[in-house]
Write a protein that holds these residues in place. Structure first.
Motif, short mmCIF file in Angstrom:
data_model
loop_
_atom_site.label_atom_id
_atom_site.label_comp_id
_atom_site.label_asym_id
_atom_site.label_seq_id
_atom_site.Cartn_x
_atom_site.Cartn_y
_atom_site.Cartn_z
N SER A 97 1.00 1.98 -3.26
CA SER A 97 0.82 0.94 -2.23
C SER A 97 1.45 -0.39 -2.59
CB SER A 97 -0.67 0.73 -1.95
OG SER A 97 -1.33 0.23 -3.11
N THR A 98 1.74 -0.61 -3.88
CA THR A 98 2.33 -1.89 -4.28
C THR A 98 3.86 -1.84 -4.29
OG1 THR A 98 2.11 -1.22 -6.59
CG2 THR A 98 0.34 -2.58 -5.65
N THR A 137 0.24 -3.16 -0.25
CA THR A 137 -0.55 -4.25 -0.82
C THR A 137 0.34 -5.08 -1.74
OG1 THR A 137 -1.27 -2.89 -2.69
CG2 THR A 137 -2.67 -2.90 -0.73
N GLY A 138 -0.22 -6.20 -2.21
CA GLY A 138 0.50 -7.03 -3.16
C GLY A 138 1.28 -8.17 -2.55
N GLY A 168 4.82 -10.89 -4.34
CA GLY A 168 5.09 -9.50 -3.99
C GLY A 168 6.52 -9.20 -3.64
#
Length: 339
Positions: A97-98, A137-138, A168
């Motif tokens: 997810s990152t 995410t991130g 990010g």
């Protein structure tokens, strides 16, 4: 296969054959007569090694090495990518997810594929590329400011500095025209700032709104002057005021007395008997924004001359030299008028 519909797929081939001059293809067509009806919103990825060269496709007669070459052959895949997908592991093909910025929301809705391979519902407007629907995410924007009532709450006073730090990404481009990170702004009114975060050629866009409260209006400090001490002093005031704003009188930059609430008209702080420079600071009751009022008033306390006794006088014969009148003492810097 003729008429193949190839959309929302990750085609990653990182095979290393260990034999010199080997090739690894994402798509291999045995003959040029095998057609793909629809191909778009895909990810074609391969990694070159010392012995194996990655190629996007074989068209039945020649190699199409890059995604641009493949597009030229098929006339399709205009919304496809050639980036490395990041999986949880070699045997767990869930997407991390990152990472996978290009794959997040990079697909197109397909009525025939409402769910991913875990049974999770696909995003109905912008599904992810690949078999796994995930939430990136991130990515974030943090706010740093010391203005107003509470720090770092995104509510500031007009003109105060705010530092916006995005996270990010590889590169950052802000709606102000600034490229970099962080961004420092001094908004005069409530403003929404947008940052485009770029990773591997793919963009994510974040927004943050800074709420700005107005500063109190400026009015002029009035009054001041000199007086004889001890005495009643001289008045100090303000040429105007606002409702919802408190005004604090200061002497030599230190508060004196209690704040006076604005009325929408001129204010009087009363007579001041202590010498010094008087200024006024205004504070809004909502938002806590402050402003120094313009100008200052100087109060000077002059000492009253010391008292001495009038001397002399008496009777004399008319037509004579008269009699002396004097004063028992005097001070330098003081003029004495006989009356």
């Amino acid at each position: 296969v003729i008429g193949l519909d190839l959309r929302n797929n990750i085609l990653s081939n990182t095979m290393n054959f260990g034999i010199a001059n080997s090739f690894a293809y994402n798509v291999y067509m045995g003959t040029t007569s095998l057609g793909i009806a629809t191909s778009n919103f895909n990810d074609y990825y391969g990694a070159n090694t010392a012995t194996t060269t990655s190629r996007v496709g074989w068209d039945g007669g020649s190699a199409r090495t890059t995604l641009a070459d493949w597009r030229a052959f098929t006339g399709q895949d205009l919304n496809s990518y050639s980036v490395a997908p990041v999986f949880t592991g070699n045997t767990d093909l869930h997407l991390v997810s990152t990472a996978n910025h290009c794959l997040d929301g990079g697909g197109t809705p397909l009525a025939a594929v409402p769910n991913d391979y875990d049974g999770m519902a696909r995003n109905v407007t912008a599904p992810d590329i690949g078999a796994d629907e995930f939430a990136l995410t991130g990515l974030s924007i943090s706010i740093a400011e010391t203005s107003g009532i509470a720090p770092n709450d995104g509510i500031t006073c007009a003109g105060d500095a705010v530092t916006l730090t995005a996270a990010g990404g590889g590169t950052y481009s802000w709606s102000t025209g600034f490229n970099g990170n962080p961004l420092v702004v001094n908004p005069a009114t409530s403003t929404t700032y947008t940052v485009t975060i770029t990773n591997s050629g793919c963009d994510d866009v974040l927004n943050v709104m800074i709420m700005v409260n107005p500063n109190p209006m400026a009015f002029a400090v009035t009054g001041g002057g000199a007086y004889c001490a001890p005495g009643a002093g001289v008045p100090v005031g303000l040429s105007g005021s606002q409702t919802g704003v408190n005004y604090q009188l200061q002497r030599n930059a230190m508060n004196t007395g209690t704040p006076v609430a604005g009325t929408g008209a001129a204010l009087a702080f009363g007579n001041q008997t202590i010498a010094g420079t008087y200024t006024v600071v205004a504070t809004a009751t909502t938002g806590g924004c402050t402003a120094a009022m313009t100008g200052s008033a100087t109060v000077t306390a002059n000492p009253t001359p010391a008292a001495f006794t009038v001397t002399g006088g008496g009777s004399y014969c008319a037509g004579g030299a008269g009699v002396p009148v004097g004063l028992s003492g005097s001070e330098t810097g003081v003029n004495y008028q006989l009356q």
